[in-house]
Design a protein around this motif. Structure first.
Motif, PDB file in Angstrom:
ATOM      1  N   ALA A  36     -12.402   3.923 -14.765  1.00  0.00           N
ATOM      2  CA  ALA A  36     -12.827   3.311 -13.505  1.00  0.00           C
ATOM      3  C   ALA A  36     -11.880   2.167 -13.146  1.00  0.00           C
ATOM      4  N   GLY A  37     -11.651   2.008 -11.877  1.00  0.00           N
ATOM      5  CA  GLY A  37     -10.839   0.892 -11.417  1.00  0.00           C
ATOM      6  C   GLY A  37      -9.364   1.205 -11.271  1.00  0.00           C
ATOM      7  N   THR A  38      -8.913   2.382 -11.711  1.00  0.00           N
ATOM      8  CA  THR A  38      -7.505   2.723 -11.508  1.00  0.00           C
ATOM      9  C   THR A  38      -7.385   3.385 -10.139  1.00  0.00           C
ATOM     10  N   PRO A  39      -6.446   2.917  -9.334  1.00  0.00           N
ATOM     11  CA  PRO A  39      -6.325   3.472  -7.982  1.00  0.00           C
ATOM     12  C   PRO A  39      -5.788   4.898  -8.021  1.00  0.00           C
ATOM     13  N   PRO A  40      -6.213   5.737  -7.064  1.00  0.00           N
ATOM     14  CA  PRO A  40      -5.731   7.116  -7.034  1.00  0.00           C
ATOM     15  C   PRO A  40      -4.234   7.196  -6.716  1.00  0.00           C
ATOM     16  N   GLN A  41      -3.707   6.225  -5.973  1.00  0.00           N
ATOM     17  CA  GLN A  41      -2.292   6.223  -5.601  1.00  0.00           C
ATOM     18  C   GLN A  41      -1.736   4.816  -5.781  1.00  0.00           C
ATOM     19  N   VAL A  43       0.835   1.795  -5.921  1.00  0.00           N
ATOM     20  CA  VAL A  43       2.051   1.481  -5.178  1.00  0.00           C
ATOM     21  C   VAL A  43       2.732   0.314  -5.876  1.00  0.00           C
ATOM     22  N   GLY A  44       3.999   0.491  -6.223  1.00  0.00           N
ATOM     23  CA  GLY A  44       4.768  -0.525  -6.927  1.00  0.00           C
ATOM     24  C   GLY A  44       4.882  -0.169  -8.407  1.00  0.00           C
ATOM     25  N   LEU A  45       6.049  -0.409  -8.969  1.00  0.00           N
ATOM     26  CA  LEU A  45       6.302  -0.011 -10.350  1.00  0.00           C
ATOM     27  C   LEU A  45       5.314  -0.627 -11.324  1.00  0.00           C
ATOM     28  N   GLU A  46       5.021  -1.903 -11.159  1.00  0.00           N
ATOM     29  CA  GLU A  46       4.082  -2.547 -12.090  1.00  0.00           C
ATOM     30  C   GLU A  46       2.700  -1.917 -12.015  1.00  0.00           C
ATOM     31  N   GLU A  47       2.279  -1.528 -10.822  1.00  0.00           N
ATOM     32  CA  GLU A  47       0.970  -0.889 -10.666  1.00  0.00           C
ATOM     33  C   GLU A  47       0.953   0.502 -11.300  1.00  0.00           C
ATOM     34  N   VAL A  48       2.048   1.228 -11.171  1.00  0.00           N
ATOM     35  CA  VAL A  48       2.123   2.560 -11.774  1.00  0.00           C
ATOM     36  C   VAL A  48       2.076   2.428 -13.297  1.00  0.00           C
ATOM     37  N   VAL A  49       2.853   1.500 -13.839  1.00  0.00           N
ATOM     38  CA  VAL A  49       2.862   1.268 -15.288  1.00  0.00           C
ATOM     39  C   VAL A  49       1.477   0.810 -15.747  1.00  0.00           C
ATOM     40  N   LYS A  50       0.893  -0.113 -15.009  1.00  0.00           N
ATOM     41  CA  LYS A  50      -0.441  -0.625 -15.349  1.00  0.00           C
ATOM     42  C   LYS A  50      -1.463   0.516 -15.393  1.00  0.00           C
ATOM     43  N   GLY A  75       3.115   7.341  -9.011  1.00  0.00           N
ATOM     44  CA  GLY A  75       2.908   6.406  -7.919  1.00  0.00           C
ATOM     45  C   GLY A  75       4.183   6.156  -7.153  1.00  0.00           C
ATOM     46  N   ALA A  76       4.049   5.367  -6.120  1.00  0.00           N
ATOM     47  CA  ALA A  76       5.156   5.085  -5.212  1.00  0.00           C
ATOM     48  C   ALA A  76       5.881   3.808  -5.605  1.00  0.00           C
ATOM     49  N   VAL A  77       7.205   3.890  -5.642  1.00  0.00           N
ATOM     50  CA  VAL A  77       8.038   2.716  -5.909  1.00  0.00           C
ATOM     51  C   VAL A  77       9.119   2.633  -4.838  1.00  0.00           C
ATOM     52  N   HIS A  78       9.591   1.428  -4.597  1.00  0.00           N
ATOM     53  CA  HIS A  78      10.658   1.215  -3.620  1.00  0.00           C
ATOM     54  C   HIS A  78      11.943   0.899  -4.366  1.00  0.00           C
ATOM     55  N   ALA A  79      12.992   1.665  -4.080  1.00  0.00           N
ATOM     56  CA  ALA A  79      14.288   1.431  -4.732  1.00  0.00           C
ATOM     57  C   ALA A  79      15.399   1.951  -3.834  1.00  0.00           C
ATOM     58  N   ASP A 115       0.681   6.639   4.906  1.00  0.00           N
ATOM     59  CA  ASP A 115      -0.595   6.817   4.207  1.00  0.00           C
ATOM     60  C   ASP A 115      -0.470   6.520   2.722  1.00  0.00           C
ATOM     61  N   VAL A 116       0.623   6.926   2.112  1.00  0.00           N
ATOM     62  CA  VAL A 116       0.838   6.651   0.682  1.00  0.00           C
ATOM     63  C   VAL A 116       0.832   5.144   0.440  1.00  0.00           C
ATOM     64  N   LEU A 117       1.497   4.400   1.288  1.00  0.00           N
ATOM     65  CA  LEU A 117       1.562   2.946   1.118  1.00  0.00           C
ATOM     66  C   LEU A 117       0.201   2.280   1.343  1.00  0.00           C
ATOM     67  N   LYS A 118      -0.725   3.000   1.975  1.00  0.00           N
ATOM     68  CA  LYS A 118      -2.099   2.507   2.142  1.00  0.00           C
ATOM     69  C   LYS A 118      -2.978   2.921   0.958  1.00  0.00           C
ATOM     70  N   GLY A 119      -2.398   3.681   0.018  1.00  0.00           N
ATOM     71  CA  GLY A 119      -3.153   4.080  -1.160  1.00  0.00           C
ATOM     72  C   GLY A 119      -3.729   5.476  -1.136  1.00  0.00           C
ATOM     73  N   VAL A 120      -3.379   6.278  -0.121  1.00  0.00           N
ATOM     74  CA  VAL A 120      -3.852   7.658  -0.070  1.00  0.00           C
ATOM     75  C   VAL A 120      -3.000   8.476  -1.051  1.00  0.00           C
ATOM     76  N   GLU A 121      -3.658   9.262  -1.875  1.00  0.00           N
ATOM     77  CA  GLU A 121      -2.970  10.030  -2.905  1.00  0.00           C
ATOM     78  C   GLU A 121      -2.024  11.062  -2.276  1.00  0.00           C
ATOM     79  N   LEU A 122      -0.801  11.098  -2.795  1.00  0.00           N
ATOM     80  CA  LEU A 122       0.229  12.002  -2.282  1.00  0.00           C
ATOM     81  C   LEU A 122      -0.226  13.457  -2.358  1.00  0.00           C
ATOM     82  N   GLY A 123      -0.901  13.830  -3.432  1.00  0.00           N
ATOM     83  CA  GLY A 123      -1.391  15.200  -3.570  1.00  0.00           C
ATOM     84  C   GLY A 123      -2.384  15.572  -2.488  1.00  0.00           C
ATOM     85  N   GLU A 124      -3.239  14.630  -2.132  1.00  0.00           N
ATOM     86  CA  GLU A 124      -4.218  14.869  -1.068  1.00  0.00           C
ATOM     87  C   GLU A 124      -3.511  15.109   0.265  1.00  0.00           C
ATOM     88  N   LEU A 125      -2.479  14.314   0.533  1.00  0.00           N
ATOM     89  CA  LEU A 125      -1.717  14.483   1.769  1.00  0.00           C
ATOM     90  C   LEU A 125      -1.016  15.836   1.789  1.00  0.00           C
TER      91      LEU A 125
END
Length: 177
Positions: A36-41, A43-50, A75-79, A115-125
């Motif tokens: 519980a508490g892990t976001p479905p999508q 955003v950001g490398l630290e969030e993906v690792v977390k 998850g989504a990262v910017h690079a 939508d991904v940057l708003k937290g919508v899961e890429l798979g759902e899209l």
């Protein structure tokens, strides 16, 4: 060896089994739902690792006989001026050690990015756009985009295999702190 996997996704479970087998670790993989508490999508490398670490630790705690807990998170990262989807694997053990591995990353389609940057899961899209159910449980969006030449399983396998590198007996002294 009992390995708890922080997922019910058959794609990820198979990748965990196969990564352990790749390095000669006989593993019985026990699936455990996402904590519980892990976001479905994330955003950001630290969030993906977390998210990967949270999945690994929660899975380890949920299966008393497990030696390892494995979490796989995408998850989504910017690079480099682009947004990429990256897969991160974390392996936690009873001694408190956590090792990380990353899989290949690919550029997120521009049409899905807001939508991904708003937290919508890429798979759902992808499911909505391509009108294909359960994309994330099958080839993943990368499989749809590449005509199954590259699949989500392969990204997951690479990430888990990389997280196992520090745990290989021949590498133990290189990673000792």
């Amino acid at each position: 060896m009992i390995v708890a996997a922080g997922t019910k996704n058959p794609n990820k479970i198979r990748a965990v089994k196969d990564a352990y087998r790749l390095f000669g670790f006989p593993a019985e993989v026990v699936p455990v739902g996402r904590p519980a508490g892990t976001p479905p999508q994330p955003v950001g490398l630290e969030e993906v690792v977390k998210g990967a670490v949270a999945r690994a630790k929660a899975a380890l705690e949920a299966v008393p006989g497990a030696e390892h807990g494995v979490g796989v998170e995408a998850g989504a990262v910017h690079a480099g001026g682009a947004h990429l989807d990256i897969t991160v694997a974390a392996i936690a053990d009873r001694g408190g050690a956590v090792t990380l591995g990353f899989g290949p990353a690919f550029q997120i389609p521009t049409a899905f990015l807001p939508d991904v940057l708003k937290g919508v899961e890429l798979g759902e899209l992808a499911e909505r756009y391509f009108k294909k159910p359960s994309v994330g449980y099958r080839e993943g969006i990368i499989g749809v985009l590449t005509g199954r030449r590259v699949t989500r399983y392969q990204l997951n396998l690479a990430a888990v295999a990389m997280a196992l590198v520090p745990r290989l007996p021949k590498n133990a002294k290189l990673y000792r702190t």
